[in-house]
Design a protein around this motif. Sequence first.
Motif, short mmCIF file in Angstrom:
data_model
loop_
_atom_site.label_atom_id
_atom_site.label_comp_id
_atom_site.label_asym_id
_atom_site.label_seq_id
_atom_site.Cartn_x
_atom_site.Cartn_y
_atom_site.Cartn_z
N ASN A 1 8.19 4.35 -1.17
CA ASN A 1 7.73 3.79 -2.45
C ASN A 1 6.24 3.48 -2.41
O ASN A 1 5.53 3.65 -3.41
CB ASN A 1 8.50 2.52 -2.78
CG ASN A 1 9.98 2.76 -3.02
OD1 ASN A 1 10.81 1.90 -2.76
ND2 ASN A 1 10.33 3.94 -3.52
N ASN B 1 -1.71 8.63 -4.15
CA ASN B 1 -0.27 8.42 -4.25
C ASN B 1 0.40 9.65 -4.84
O ASN B 1 -0.20 10.41 -5.59
CB ASN B 1 0.03 7.21 -5.12
CG ASN B 1 -0.48 5.92 -4.53
OD1 ASN B 1 -1.31 5.23 -5.11
ND2 ASN B 1 0.02 5.56 -3.35
N ASP C 1 4.24 12.39 -4.45
CA ASP C 1 5.38 12.87 -3.70
C ASP C 1 4.99 12.97 -2.22
O ASP C 1 4.02 13.66 -1.89
CB ASP C 1 5.77 14.25 -4.25
CG ASP C 1 7.00 14.83 -3.58
OD1 ASP C 1 7.27 14.50 -2.41
OD2 ASP C 1 7.69 15.62 -4.24
N GLU D 1 4.41 6.66 -2.85
CA GLU D 1 4.53 7.10 -4.24
C GLU D 1 3.70 6.26 -5.19
O GLU D 1 3.44 6.66 -6.33
CB GLU D 1 5.99 7.07 -4.67
CG GLU D 1 6.86 8.09 -3.95
CD GLU D 1 8.34 7.90 -4.23
OE1 GLU D 1 9.08 8.89 -4.21
OE2 GLU D 1 8.76 6.74 -4.47
#
Length: 232
Positions: A84, A46, A48, A87
């Motif tokens: 999301n 996970n 950016d 991320e």
Amino acid sequence: MIRTAASRRYVLHLHHGYSTAGSCIVRAFRTSTVRLDQRAIVYSKNGDPSSVLSAVSFPDLPPPAPRTANVRFLLSPINPADINVIEGVYPSRPSPSTDLSSDASAVFVAGNEGVAEVLSVGNGITHLKEKDWVVMTKPQMGTWASSRNVRIEDVLKVDSSGLSAAHAATLTVNSPTAYNMLHDVVQLKEGDWVVQNGANSAVGQAVIQIAASKGVRTINFIRDRQVRSMSA
């Protein structure tokens, strides 16, 4: 939106930029088109999206096992929730795949929604055939890919003659959310009023349309998507 087709395949290219205005932060992403073979957008950790996502090539799918189907994705949306998930801040997460990397290491294929065309079906499947359209019923199935092998329990056939590809690709998240809000929260009858904010979102637009079909009236507040400078 990621589009794949027989003659051209489009994959996601993310440009992650930040601009600030007062306390607001805007994240900007853009897509570009490249002609490719079988590919998927994957990540192994996970973070950016501009740092952790990569495109991998993989061979054509083998014949499907019993009660599975090989499908080719036509359209796969890019939702804020997809970002999301990448991320690592979203509760729903995909299962790792080990058949897409050259060293058999586990990667996650991004993408939750999408509409796909059936390429072939395994034994034991009678209600699907080649060229049928299906949407995903299981969350986080990895739709940002040219093609996938899927279990028959994880897809639902849709009528390609009554839906555009764009409508079918966005059928399983926002529209059901709007439907449940209008049916499960409170019992509404014809002539009732519903007030909602965020009415220019995909969910908000679905609320307006579903409510109108039931004779329910709506008052809709919209949000300004433009970032405005703030001065003291």
